[in-house]
Design a protein around this motif. Structure first.
Motif, PDB file in Angstrom:
ATOM      1  N   ASP A   1      33.873  51.111  35.827  1.00  0.00           N
ATOM      2  CA  ASP A   1      34.086  50.377  37.072  1.00  0.00           C
ATOM      3  C   ASP A   1      32.867  49.530  37.428  1.00  0.00           C
ATOM      4  O   ASP A   1      32.998  48.390  37.907  1.00  0.00           O
ATOM      5  CB  ASP A   1      34.366  51.352  38.214  1.00  0.00           C
TER       6      ASP A   1
ATOM      7  N   ASP B   1      39.502  39.367  39.502  1.00  0.00           N
ATOM      8  CA  ASP B   1      39.356  40.786  39.244  1.00  0.00           C
ATOM      9  C   ASP B   1      39.159  40.983  37.754  1.00  0.00           C
ATOM     10  O   ASP B   1      39.502  40.118  36.947  1.00  0.00           O
ATOM     11  CB  ASP B   1      40.544  41.601  39.756  1.00  0.00           C
TER      12      ASP B   1
ATOM     13  N   SER C   1      37.686  46.311  38.671  1.00  0.00           N
ATOM     14  CA  SER C   1      37.101  45.882  39.945  1.00  0.00           C
ATOM     15  C   SER C   1      38.222  45.596  40.922  1.00  0.00           C
ATOM     16  O   SER C   1      39.388  45.439  40.534  1.00  0.00           O
ATOM     17  CB  SER C   1      36.269  44.621  39.744  1.00  0.00           C
ATOM     18  N   SER C   2      37.870  45.498  42.186  1.00  0.00           N
ATOM     19  CA  SER C   2      38.808  44.977  43.158  1.00  0.00           C
ATOM     20  C   SER C   2      38.888  43.460  43.017  1.00  0.00           C
ATOM     21  O   SER C   2      38.100  42.843  42.320  1.00  0.00           O
ATOM     22  CB  SER C   2      38.342  45.360  44.574  1.00  0.00           C
TER      23      SER C   2
ATOM     24  N   ARG D   1      38.291  39.842  44.366  1.00  0.00           N
ATOM     25  CA  ARG D   1      37.361  39.246  45.337  1.00  0.00           C
ATOM     26  C   ARG D   1      37.316  37.752  45.141  1.00  0.00           C
ATOM     27  O   ARG D   1      37.308  37.277  44.003  1.00  0.00           O
ATOM     28  CB  ARG D   1      35.974  39.858  45.149  1.00  0.00           C
TER      29      ARG D   1
END
Length: 371
Positions: free
Chosen positions: A332, A354, A368-369, A371
């Motif tokens: 992550d 992402d 990842s989220s 963004r």
């Protein structure tokens, strides 16, 4: 004026490899020979053409047919030392007269594709003969017409023996070019192991996706990562960009031609290079930075013993596995760092990003989220 030190000539000099000729150059030579025969009754063999940068290669003819008011000439493509799937392909061009005022009309014969999706430099329904080869053919046919009192009004049908089969190994089906190969080439010269063709394919992939109204595309390092993003997001093939090692090419082009969302998906080790600031992920040009991974691991709670193990690991995968065993989310952390590096390259372009990291089996090991 001093000689230029970059570009294709410099690359050839550096590699010592033999250059070849594009399908566009081969088609131009075949068309020139065919129209000459149609007007004079004789095929020039070899036939010499002038390329956009002034080179004047000569091509031997493999096919000569003159009958029924049409002429066909064929040239075998020589890609030099480049591992080109079209090396050895027979490019045939048939020329027949048209009524005055018709100009030059291009047709796709067997083995040459037809454009079925928008976003390419050709309209839907057009034969996949790119703009530069078309202009090369027009220019050479005009020269033949001027030399032999022709009108220059002709139909040009380009064929490639076994082209439909060969095209299955290219990007054409994904780009919506169906039925065969594209006739390509901006300089007429194939530089061995050039990255330019792959990067150009990435750019065309973005163009086609945008023209089709896709707002979410994915840059993938290979077929396994493509399967992952399809499973994750249900993206259609048209939204998948085979970026290989060229993460920078995707990001820089999307920066200038934005989409709403970009997912980057690839192997953990490759994407750790992007996280560390490398835009070319090829093993010959960038390496996994173990101290960088150790620093990320510390950020995720690793103690100094684990950080040292990560820094001394033989491979990126070994570093990942060491962290997984101790519940440190290195995957992550790499995905987040890679996303942030991608955003830095995008320089504020309106693109949400992402990142998904996978192992060789396609298992997601980090994300990842958006963004």
């Amino acid at each position: 004026m001093s000689e230029a030190k970059g570009g294709r000539s410099a690359q050839l000099k550096h590699t010592g490899l033999r250059p070849g000729w594009t399908t566009g150059a081969c088609a131009t030579a075949a068309a020139t020979a065919a129209y000459t025969a149609l007007l004079t009754g004789d095929f020039p063999d070899p036939v010499t053409i002038t390329l956009p940068r002034g080179q004047t290669p000569a091509f031997a003819l493999a096919v000569e047919e003159l009958a029924g008011g049409r002429a066909t000439a064929g040239v075998v493509k020589d890609a030099g030392d480049d591992p080109d799937v079209t090396h050895g392909a027979l490019v045939r061009v048939t020329v027949r007269r048209l009524p005055p005022g018709s100009g030059v009309v291009f047709r796709a014969g067997p083995g040459v594709g037809t454009v079925t999706l928008p976003g390419l430099p050709l309209d839907v329904g057009e034969p996949a003969i790119n703009p530069v080869p078309r202009q090369m053919i027009r220019d050479h046919l005009a020269g033949v017409a001027a030399a032999h009192r022709g009108s220059g009004d002709v139909e040009v049908t380009v064929c490639v023996d076994h082209g439909e089969e060969i095209a299955r190994s290219t990007w054409n089906p994904r780009l919506g070019i169906l039925g065969g190969l594209s006739i390509l080439g901006t300089t007429g010269v194939v530089v061995p192991y050039s990255c330019s063709a792959w990067i150009d394919s990435i750019r065309r992939g973005v163009d086609v996706a945008r023209a089709a109204g896709r707002t979410h595309v994915a840059g993938c390092t290979g077929s396994t990562s493509e399967k992952t993003v399809v499973a994750e997001y249900g993206l259609p093939e048209i939204a998948l960009l085979d970026m290989g090692d060229f993460a920078g090419a995707v990001l820089k082009y999307v920066r200038r031609h934005p989409v709403e969302r970009l997912t980057v998906c690839g192997g953990f080790a490759k994407l750790s290079k992007l996280a560390a600031g490398h835009l070319d992920l090829h093993s010959a040009r960038s390496q996994v930075d173990k101290p960088f991974l150790a620093a990320l691991a510390r950020r995720g709670g690793a103690d100094e013993a684990l950080a040292a193990e990560v820094a001394g690991a033989n491979t990126g995968l070994a570093a990942l596995q060491a962290c997984q065993a101790r519940n440190v989310p290195l995957g992550d952390l790499v995905a987040v760092a890679a996303r942030d590096e991608a955003l830095a390259v995008l320089r504020g372009a309106p693109v949400a990003v992402d990142v998904i990291c996978i192992d060789r089996a396609g298992t997601v090991v980090g994300r990842s989220s958006v963004r």
